[in-house]
Design a protein around this motif. Sequence first.
Motif: not given
Length: 328
Positions: A37-38, A295-299, A75-79, A21-25
Amino acid sequence: MTSHNDDAVGASNNGILVIGEALIDIVVTADNSEPVEHVGGSPANVALALGRLGDRVSVLTAIADDDRGRRIADHLRASGVAMHPSSWSLDRTSTALARITADGSARYEFDVTWSLPSVPVVRDDIVHVGSIAAFVQPGADSVLTALQNTPEPTVISFDPNIRPALVGDRAAALAQVDAITALADIVKLSDEDAEWLYPGWGAEAVVDRLLETGARVVAVTMGGDGALIGSAHGKVTVPAPHVKVRDTVGAGDTFSAGLIDAVLHQPDLLQTPDADALTSLGRHAAAAAAITVQRPGADPPTREELDRALRAEGVRRCTTEGIGLFPY
């Protein structure tokens, strides 16, 4: 409709496929500030962490062609994470409300749909599955079938990442854990996952149970107490780095990514996972996770950040007998 056919997925790529799964936290902090939102979802976070490290990784998920779904993909593509074209299968992208407590831990409320339109053919070196995707139907059956059809010598990684509100009956969840663990090479779970699945057992007994079921390496993370990692050759405890915790969102997922990354670049670690190999795996994963919690969030960290942390760890071990892995 947006065209999503430019994501290069499907051919043998000497890399990693993440299914899940991929979702918005939607994150609400203890100070009652405005929600933020992350991009989230445990498997998506694992893919993100691997992409940040420069590994060749693709993700097969389930999102909608809406604002949140496109934000996830961007977001995923940017990484550096490639999106499987079949991922665009929902009418509405899933969300999870994460409430961050004063101690930095997270509690979740989910609005999730998980399904796969077809069973993927895995042609990668490593495939990782876990969390909601391993338990919530109808997608969970597709995940298990994909793993059952995965050819040797593909390495299978599994993180149950239990969400009690979604997995339902414990007996059914245990049966699914057994079925996937029997196919897996690496199983990582938190001490909270272990307690929910095997109440009162303790980490060592859980490691033994999962090794007997079929896993080659099992890791149980224990927050500030480090991680217990075991194989048929023994067990080691890897201490947690001494860092200031901002929050724990994505920490376990980064630990999983750290294990996968280590095995991708050093396959021999799984061939004879003795105490030295287990320690190497654990230190690599713990160093990556320790950067994320600051760091805040999944970073998760970049390769440069992780390499710097591991070099610092090596210096510390030489000068202070392993007391503290980071110079800050």
